[in-house]
Enzyme design. Sequence first.
Site, PDB file in Angstrom:
ATOM      1  N   LYS A 112     -40.192  -9.439-110.964  1.00  0.00           N
ATOM      2  CA  LYS A 112     -39.070  -8.537-111.244  1.00  0.00           C
ATOM      3  C   LYS A 112     -39.489  -7.094-111.461  1.00  0.00           C
ATOM      4  CE  LYS A 112     -35.343  -9.619-112.890  1.00  0.00           C
ATOM      5  NZ  LYS A 112     -33.959  -9.903-112.764  1.00  0.00           N
ATOM      6  N   GLU A 128     -29.366   1.265-115.472  1.00  0.00           N
ATOM      7  CA  GLU A 128     -28.389   0.461-116.226  1.00  0.00           C
ATOM      8  C   GLU A 128     -27.989   1.142-117.531  1.00  0.00           C
ATOM      9  OE1 GLU A 128     -31.272  -2.950-115.504  1.00  0.00           O
ATOM     10  OE2 GLU A 128     -29.442  -4.020-116.020  1.00  0.00           O
TER      11      GLU A 128
END
Length: 463
Positions: A288, A295
């Site tokens: 990841k 965000e």
Amino acid sequence: MGDTSSNQMWGGRFAAGPDAIMEAINASIGFDKRMAAQDIAGSRAHAAMLAATGILSDSDAAAIREGLLTVLSEIEAGEFTFSTALEDIHMNVEARLKTLIGDAAGRLHTARSRNDQVATDFRLWVRDQIDAAMDGLQALIRALLAQAEAGADWVMPGFTHLQTAQPVTWGHHMMAYVEMFARDLSRLRDARARMNECPLGAAALAGTSFPIDRDMTAQALGFDRPTANSLDAVSDRDFALEFLGAASICAMHLSRFAEELVIWSSAQFRFVTLSDRFSTGSSIMPQKKNPDAAELIRAKVGRIFGANVALMMVMKGLPLAYSKDMQEDKEQVFDAADNLMLALAAMEGMVKDMTANRANLAAAAGSGFSTATDLADWLVRVAGIPFRDAHHVTGTLVAMAEAQGCDLPDLTLAQMQSVHASITEDVFGVLGVENSVASRMSYGGTAPAQVRAQVARWKEVLG
Ligand code: ARG
């Protein structure tokens, strides 16, 4: 000065000091110490004016002005002990001044009140934040311009409803955000011009009987003029609301862009690669790379707009003039300003560092029948058929391609002619995405030449 346990600034008519809870709810020093520099600048301007108008002796004014600089340096050095009993920054500074220079300090508060003082301090603070936000926006716009210039002719899909609509250019997409952030810049500029009036000298609410010179203090503090109504001056927080309003819209823009970056950096899109410097990993999933900065920027609009709503609610229904409710203005604005600056800086960093994946953008640009409108337009232009009919013919061809699992340019001429006889070999010229974008030369359109013209225009504007 009466009972020593009562307040040294206003305790004359009080027999007892405040309850601890009273002190806790009343004190603002925990947060308004952030306005120390503004408070001291305001007081120094006030003292100079009092001396110039003969209200204060030159020697007292000099001692006050000098002493205030000492207080400022103590605060800046972190050597100042703030006291909750002294309620707010205004009284903390004045009390320290008294310790430093003695009784002359007591003359500083002539012809003013904490009401015009706080209104002045807060305007100065908000004005600084507007300037900082404008700097942050300009830096972000420059980063976007660099992206737009590099990729003025890189094709990518343009979306409506997040469905492939028509091909656009990377540069054009970046320049859309330049327009948004430039409007934010101009909103802040407008707000700054409107707020730049000095409340100092409005005193508690009615003005003062002392022969003060409000133009002098206004000028010394960089304001365009003094405020024209003393009641309004001490009860107005429009300047903070306008800042929060402009900040909210700006945060909304940042949030939209952040959302695109989140989508674009996903494994499904791969339109952009965010730099390691602006991404994080996962503690459990080794593959990841998360767009956390994007965000968080996406989320910031919540608290910034929340601050705007909160201050609106504080101000609604307040009778003239000052009410203590207004002390609730600062924390909201401080928090919103801090987070706006952080979001702007993080977005600038991300934009500077990100890499557009040109090949992926191009591959996506051609999928989803993105040049169907070009085909319909061609039928109108060359075959002379009405747009509605052209739309229908094109729709039939799209269905045909979809059934075959191919894109529009992969259909044969014979297949096209089976749907409309007047289609010729020429049509393939408009089915390519490069031609599609190049043809959109209308002012403000996505053609690389238009994008480059807009980049040049904005560079000129920013200087
Ligand atoms: N700490 C106060 C504020 O932030 C300053 C003004 C106080 N004025 C007053 N009349 N108590 O609003």
